[in-house]
Design an enzyme around this catalytic site. Structure first.
Site, PDB file in Angstrom:
ATOM      1  N   VAL A  61     -46.899  40.184  -5.828  1.00 22.79           N
ATOM      2  CA  VAL A  61     -46.754  40.709  -7.185  1.00 22.79           C
ATOM      3  C   VAL A  61     -47.614  41.754  -7.849  1.00 22.79           C
ATOM      4  CG1 VAL A  61     -44.918  38.992  -7.661  1.00 22.79           C
ATOM      5  CG2 VAL A  61     -47.266  38.780  -8.703  1.00 22.79           C
ATOM      6  N   TYR A 153     -55.942  31.405 -19.093  1.00 22.17           N
ATOM      7  CA  TYR A 153     -54.513  31.060 -18.433  1.00 22.17           C
ATOM      8  C   TYR A 153     -53.558  31.156 -19.550  1.00 22.17           C
ATOM      9  CZ  TYR A 153     -50.964  28.582 -16.252  1.00 22.17           C
ATOM     10  OH  TYR A 153     -49.825  28.036 -15.874  1.00 22.17           O
ATOM     11  N   PRO A 183     -43.004  24.475 -18.287  1.00 19.72           N
ATOM     12  CA  PRO A 183     -43.180  23.217 -18.000  1.00 19.72           C
ATOM     13  C   PRO A 183     -44.490  22.605 -18.484  1.00 19.72           C
ATOM     14  CG  PRO A 183     -42.570  24.770 -16.013  1.00 19.72           C
ATOM     15  CD  PRO A 183     -42.970  25.547 -17.397  1.00 19.72           C
ATOM     16  N   LEU A 185     -47.167  19.369 -17.246  1.00 17.07           N
ATOM     17  CA  LEU A 185     -47.897  18.820 -16.171  1.00 17.07           C
ATOM     18  C   LEU A 185     -46.953  18.741 -14.719  1.00 17.07           C
ATOM     19  CD1 LEU A 185     -50.347  16.353 -17.361  1.00 17.07           C
ATOM     20  CD2 LEU A 185     -51.072  18.486 -16.300  1.00 17.07           C
ATOM     21  N   VAL A 186     -47.071  19.689 -13.700  1.00 13.45           N
ATOM     22  CA  VAL A 186     -46.019  19.331 -12.512  1.00 13.45           C
ATOM     23  C   VAL A 186     -47.143  19.177 -11.286  1.00 13.45           C
ATOM     24  CG1 VAL A 186     -44.138  20.365 -11.285  1.00 13.45           C
ATOM     25  CG2 VAL A 186     -44.812  21.260 -13.818  1.00 13.45           C
TER      26      VAL A 186
HETATM   27  P1  NDP Z   1     -47.903  26.706  -6.652  1.00 12.17           P
HETATM   28  O1  NDP Z   1     -49.163  27.094  -6.624  1.00 12.17           O
HETATM   29  O2  NDP Z   1     -47.083  25.473  -6.034  1.00 12.17           O
HETATM   30  O3  NDP Z   1     -47.000  27.837  -6.506  1.00 12.17           O
HETATM   31  C1  NDP Z   1     -47.186  29.242  -7.194  1.00 12.17           C
HETATM   32  C2  NDP Z   1     -46.194  30.335  -6.306  1.00 12.17           C
HETATM   33  O4  NDP Z   1     -46.725  31.373  -6.848  1.00 12.17           O
HETATM   34  C3  NDP Z   1     -46.687  30.402  -4.909  1.00 12.17           C
HETATM   35  O5  NDP Z   1     -45.551  30.594  -4.187  1.00 12.17           O
HETATM   36  C4  NDP Z   1     -47.432  31.385  -4.742  1.00 12.17           C
HETATM   37  O6  NDP Z   1     -47.838  32.088  -3.383  1.00 12.17           O
HETATM   38  C5  NDP Z   1     -46.872  32.423  -5.698  1.00 12.17           C
HETATM   39  N1  NDP Z   1     -47.966  33.376  -5.904  1.00 12.17           N
HETATM   40  C6  NDP Z   1     -49.270  33.170  -6.585  1.00 12.17           C
HETATM   41  N2  NDP Z   1     -49.698  34.447  -6.715  1.00 12.17           N
HETATM   42  C7  NDP Z   1     -49.048  35.343  -5.954  1.00 12.17           C
HETATM   43  C8  NDP Z   1     -49.006  36.713  -5.928  1.00 12.17           C
HETATM   44  N3  NDP Z   1     -50.109  37.524  -6.553  1.00 12.17           N
HETATM   45  N4  NDP Z   1     -47.946  37.383  -5.283  1.00 12.17           N
HETATM   46  C9  NDP Z   1     -46.787  36.800  -5.022  1.00 12.17           C
HETATM   47  N5  NDP Z   1     -46.900  35.367  -5.165  1.00 12.17           N
HETATM   48  C10 NDP Z   1     -47.925  34.521  -5.973  1.00 12.17           C
HETATM   49  O7  NDP Z   1     -47.910  26.429  -8.528  1.00 12.17           O
HETATM   50  P2  NDP Z   1     -46.614  26.059  -9.156  1.00 12.17           P
HETATM   51  O8  NDP Z   1     -45.192  25.997  -8.467  1.00 12.17           O
HETATM   52  O9  NDP Z   1     -46.848  25.029 -10.083  1.00 12.17           O
HETATM   53  O10 NDP Z   1     -46.447  27.611 -10.114  1.00 12.17           O
HETATM   54  C11 NDP Z   1     -45.148  28.268 -10.371  1.00 12.17           C
HETATM   55  C12 NDP Z   1     -45.251  28.527 -11.858  1.00 12.17           C
HETATM   56  O11 NDP Z   1     -45.127  27.725 -12.530  1.00 12.17           O
HETATM   57  C13 NDP Z   1     -46.624  29.497 -12.238  1.00 12.17           C
HETATM   58  O12 NDP Z   1     -46.036  30.657 -13.023  1.00 12.17           O
HETATM   59  C14 NDP Z   1     -47.316  28.506 -12.871  1.00 12.17           C
HETATM   60  O13 NDP Z   1     -48.192  29.225 -13.795  1.00 12.17           O
HETATM   61  C15 NDP Z   1     -46.277  27.727 -13.626  1.00 12.17           C
HETATM   62  N6  NDP Z   1     -46.555  26.585 -14.373  1.00 12.17           N
HETATM   63  C16 NDP Z   1     -46.777  25.396 -13.481  1.00 12.17           C
HETATM   64  C17 NDP Z   1     -47.388  24.382 -14.068  1.00 12.17           C
HETATM   65  C18 NDP Z   1     -48.135  23.111 -13.227  1.00 12.17           C
HETATM   66  O14 NDP Z   1     -48.227  22.097 -13.834  1.00 12.17           O
HETATM   67  N7  NDP Z   1     -47.901  23.277 -11.829  1.00 12.17           N
HETATM   68  C19 NDP Z   1     -46.866  24.038 -15.340  1.00 12.17           C
HETATM   69  C20 NDP Z   1     -46.400  25.435 -16.213  1.00 12.17           C
HETATM   70  C21 NDP Z   1     -46.196  26.441 -15.615  1.00 12.17           C
HETATM   71  P3  NDP Z   1     -49.025  31.785  -2.349  1.00 12.17           P
HETATM   72  O15 NDP Z   1     -49.111  30.687  -1.858  1.00 12.17           O
HETATM   73  O16 NDP Z   1     -48.943  32.910  -1.595  1.00 12.17           O
HETATM   74  O17 NDP Z   1     -50.239  31.799  -3.546  1.00 12.17           O
HETATM   75  C1  8X3 Z   2     -49.669  24.644 -16.352  1.00 15.32           C
HETATM   76  C2  8X3 Z   2     -49.805  23.481 -17.305  1.00 15.32           C
HETATM   77  O1  8X3 Z   2     -51.416  22.178 -18.954  1.00 15.32           O
HETATM   78  O2  8X3 Z   2     -52.127  22.586 -16.583  1.00 15.32           O
HETATM   79  O3  8X3 Z   2     -49.258  25.674 -16.814  1.00 15.32           O
HETATM   80  O4  8X3 Z   2     -52.033  24.251 -18.199  1.00 15.32           O
HETATM   81  S1  8X3 Z   2     -51.556  23.294 -17.600  1.00 15.32           S
END
Ligand code: NDP
Ligand code: 8X3
Length: 252
Positions: A61, A153, A183, A185-186
């Site tokens: 992206v 972040y 979200p 903590l996931v």
């Molecule tokens: P994961 O690390 O499991 O998934 C992240 C996804 O984003 C992967 O598919 C990753 O691909 C993709 N990605 C990261 N960087 C890029 C890039 N430069 N280009 C294309 N794809 C990219 O984390 P989550 O599922 O938890 O995260 C998904 C979203 O949720 C994020 O925006 C995160 O900030 C948000 N979020 C997550 C929380 C949590 O606690 N987990 C809480 C709140 C929000 P690749 O494997 O190739 O890196």
């Molecule tokens: C991810 C949630 O609390 O780890 O966006 O920043 S936290």
């Protein structure tokens, strides 16, 4: 020939929330799964192809030109995207501001903010032309409350919050809904990325929490997407029962 389901484009479909959302939406939507890990994209699309029509787009992206070209290259039958889930993103590092690494800062701003903008710009063109669409931006509780060492972040997710509000205002007259799902903590690959594959530190984030899993968030996204046409969930925060705020977590 694609059947007549609506079309959803999901970024970051190769892991965590994005992967669960792809699975959750497969019963209702034709899917454009986007990611930079070609192997995982292929694996997921193979697993879903009995449920729906699936195509994949392989891009980072952060690469504006590639995002534009890949989304621009969609066949006409795939261009009328109904739902965009801007999910790709991550945290990199957890450091006091003055100890933060510039490369971590760049990664978060370039992915979580600029990447979301590049994808949105390409997809919005189609939505404006069709005078309809729904964009779901994945924010975070970190975009609502700043916590110690969260600095950049949190800034990236506060930016997503402002972008969602700006999109909602500016795209209002084009009949495009903007929703933001935040979200807490996931348990996904998120902490492994944040802590650069330190498994012990990553696991400790969720210890005693009974955290959300990707599927929980995917179900909320599906709810948001499936509201009646006249209803928009503009902003929704989803926490594990044990989490009261960014910093107040009941660990048993
Ligand atoms: P994961 O690390 O499991 O998934 C992240 C996804 O984003 C992967 O598919 C990753 O691909 C993709 N990605 C990261 N960087 C890029 C890039 N430069 N280009 C294309 N794809 C990219 O984390 P989550 O599922 O938890 O995260 C998904 C979203 O949720 C994020 O925006 C995160 O900030 C948000 N979020 C997550 C929380 C949590 O606690 N987990 C809480 C709140 C929000 P690749 O494997 O190739 O890196
Ligand atoms: C991810 C949630 O609390 O780890 O966006 O920043 S936290």
């Amino acid at each position: 020939m694609r059947d007549k389901k609506k079309i959803a484009l999901i970024t970051g479909a190769t892991s965590g929330i994005g992967e669960s959302t792809s699975i959750e939406l497969a019963s209702q939507f034709s899917l454009i799964l986007c990611g930079r890990n070609q192997y995982k994209l292929k694996e997921l699309s193979e697993n879903l192809k009995d449920k729906t029509d699936v195509i994949t787009l392989n891009f980072d992206v952060r690469d504006q030109q590639d995002v534009k070209e890949k989304i621009g290259s969609l066949d006409n039958s795939w261009k009328n995207i109904d739902v965009l889930v801007n999910n790709a993103g991550n945290a990199h590092g957890l450091d006091l501001f003055h100890e933060g690494k510039i490369e971590d800062w760049d990664m978060m701003i370039d992915t979580n903010v600029k990447g979301l903008l590049y994808v949105s710009k390409s997809v919005i063109n189609y939505m404006i032309k069709n005078n309809k669409g729904h964009i779901i931006n994945i924010g975070s509780i970190a975009g609502k409350e700043v916590y110690q060492k969260g600095n950049i972040y949190c800034a990236s997710k506060f930016a997503v919050d402002a972008i969602s509000q700006g999109m909602r205002i500016d795209l209002n007259k084009y009949n495009i809904k903007i929703s933001q799902v935040n979200p807490g903590l996931v348990e996904t690959n998120f902490s492994m990325v944040r802590f650069k594959n330190d498994e012990v530190r990553s696991k400790s984030v969720y210890s005693g929490v009974n955290p959300l899993i990707g599927e929980d968030v995917a179900k909320v996204i599906s709810y948001v997407v499936n509201c009646p046409d006249n209803v928009n969930i503009s902003d929704i925060t989803v926490l594990a029962k044990s989490q009261a705020s960014s910093t107040v977590v009941n660990r048993n």
